[in-house]
Design a protein around this motif. Structure first.
Motif: not given
Length: 359
Positions: A243-246, A258-274, A333-336
């Motif tokens: 499996k891919f690493n998340k 100046g934008a208001k802080t969003l509700k802290k949603d925890r996202l998850s993606a492949s660690d290779m996502l650019q 071009n950097m990944d997460l």
């Protein structure tokens, strides 16, 4: 009790040690001053450094010669001669993070690479980053440990699949013809057939040792059936990719936006996502662009194809959005995983901030 005695009775004319002439005053001249032939021992590797791509290794041998090795292809890439080892390491540094997937030791005087179940499948890379091309032009994600295991056991008949027997026959048409050849290895590269392969227990006891090319032999093949552990069978025989690493992370507007802080949603993606893909997500899903700019971008084509739409979004995202981590601007071009390792540098979930570029 009877003891075995070797009888010397039959030997005639043997002299006692005192009967020899031990006069060494006359100098003796050597009959042979030069060797007829010299068999030189090979130099041994005394130092090594694993490069950031976790694929290449620089080594220095007992003759101070430096060499560049490719672990994935199990071969030497280049002899660099007597160059400065540390300078060479600096020169080849890339700001890229790939997880460890092997360990190395020099006890035998050469590179011994160990693959262990705990981390063998930790490293995924994009095919293009590993300089491999796919026949269909796509850029699949490749698992380095998986590729190496498949290449090492390429000659073992149990790993061969005949595509004609498979239910899915998508791979059967090559250049418009039905393909009946048996697929071997990983489809990208081979390791040198003389590469020694050792199966051992976790404690280090060797169970079976052979050369890569010999795994096709009847005896070796039978012994491999008894020795190869299940985690290696999974990838080489059953072709089950790990499996891919998340990587979990938070995405928030930058304080300067100046934008208001969003509700802290925890996202998850492949660690290779650019980073580029996160920029596109911000552009599409978070920042509401005025309808005018949306119509202009699509008016060029009445019915733009999916591909073009994707390209438009990518271009627009890069023109309008920038992402930051700890106030450092991120390269698209950097990944997460590289961001987390080189910039975030701490425990806890990575936090990335976005803002619109000043126009």
């Amino acid at each position: 009790p009877h003891k075995h005695v070797t009888s010397l009775k039959g030997m005639q004319n043997f002299r006692a040690s005192g009967d020899y002439d031990n006069d060494c005053s006359a100098p003796l001249t050597a009959l042979c001053t030069q060797p007829e032939q010299v068999i030189k021992g090979g130099t041994n590797i005394v130092q090594c450094h694993i490069l950031n791509d976790k694929r290449h290794i620089l080594t220095k041998d007992s003759n101070n010669s430096v060499a560049f090795w490719d672990v994935l292809k199990a071969c030497k890439g280049e002899d660099l001669g007597k160059v400065d080892f540390d300078e060479e390491i600096k020169k080849r540094f890339k700001m890229v993070y790939v997880p460890n997937w092997f360990s190395v030791d020099l006890k035998t005087g050469m590179l011994t690479i160990t693959l262990d179940e705990s981390d063998c499948f930790a490293a995924w890379v994009a095919a293009k980053d590993a300089c491999f091309t796919s026949p269909d032009g796509s850029d699949p994600k490749l698992n380095l440990g998986g590729l190496l295991l498949q290449a090492l056991l390429e000659f073992w008949p149990r790993t061969h699949i005949n595509p004609m027997e498979e239910e899915e026959i998508e791979l059967n048409h090559v250049n418009g013809e039905q393909e009946s050849r048996i697929q071997k290895g990983n489809g990208y590269f081979q390791v040198p057939p003389h590469t020694p392969v050792i199966f051992g227990e976790a404690g280090g006891r060797t169970l079976f040792r052979l050369l890569c090319r010999d795994s096709g032999g009847e005896t070796e093949s039978t012994l491999l059936n008894e020795t190869v552990p299940q985690w290696v069978i999974d990838i080489t025989v059953d072709k089950n990719m790990p499996k891919f690493n998340k990587l979990p992370f938070y995405l928030q507007p930058h304080s300067s936006s100046g934008a208001k802080t969003l509700k802290k949603d925890r996202l998850s993606a492949s660690d290779m996502l650019q980073v580029r893909k996160v920029m596109e997500h911000v552009y599409e899903k978070i920042i509401n662009l005025d309808t005018e700019s949306q119509t202009t971008s699509s008016s060029a084509n009445d019915k733009p194809g999916e591909q073009e739409k994707e390209e438009d979004v990518a271009v627009m995202a890069e023109e309008k959005i920038e992402l930051m981590c700890l106030d450092q601007l991120l390269d698209p071009n950097m990944d997460l995983r590289t961001v987390k390792h080189f910039i975030w540098k701490s425990g806890g979930d990575l936090t990335v901030h976005y803002r619109q570029k000043a126009t």
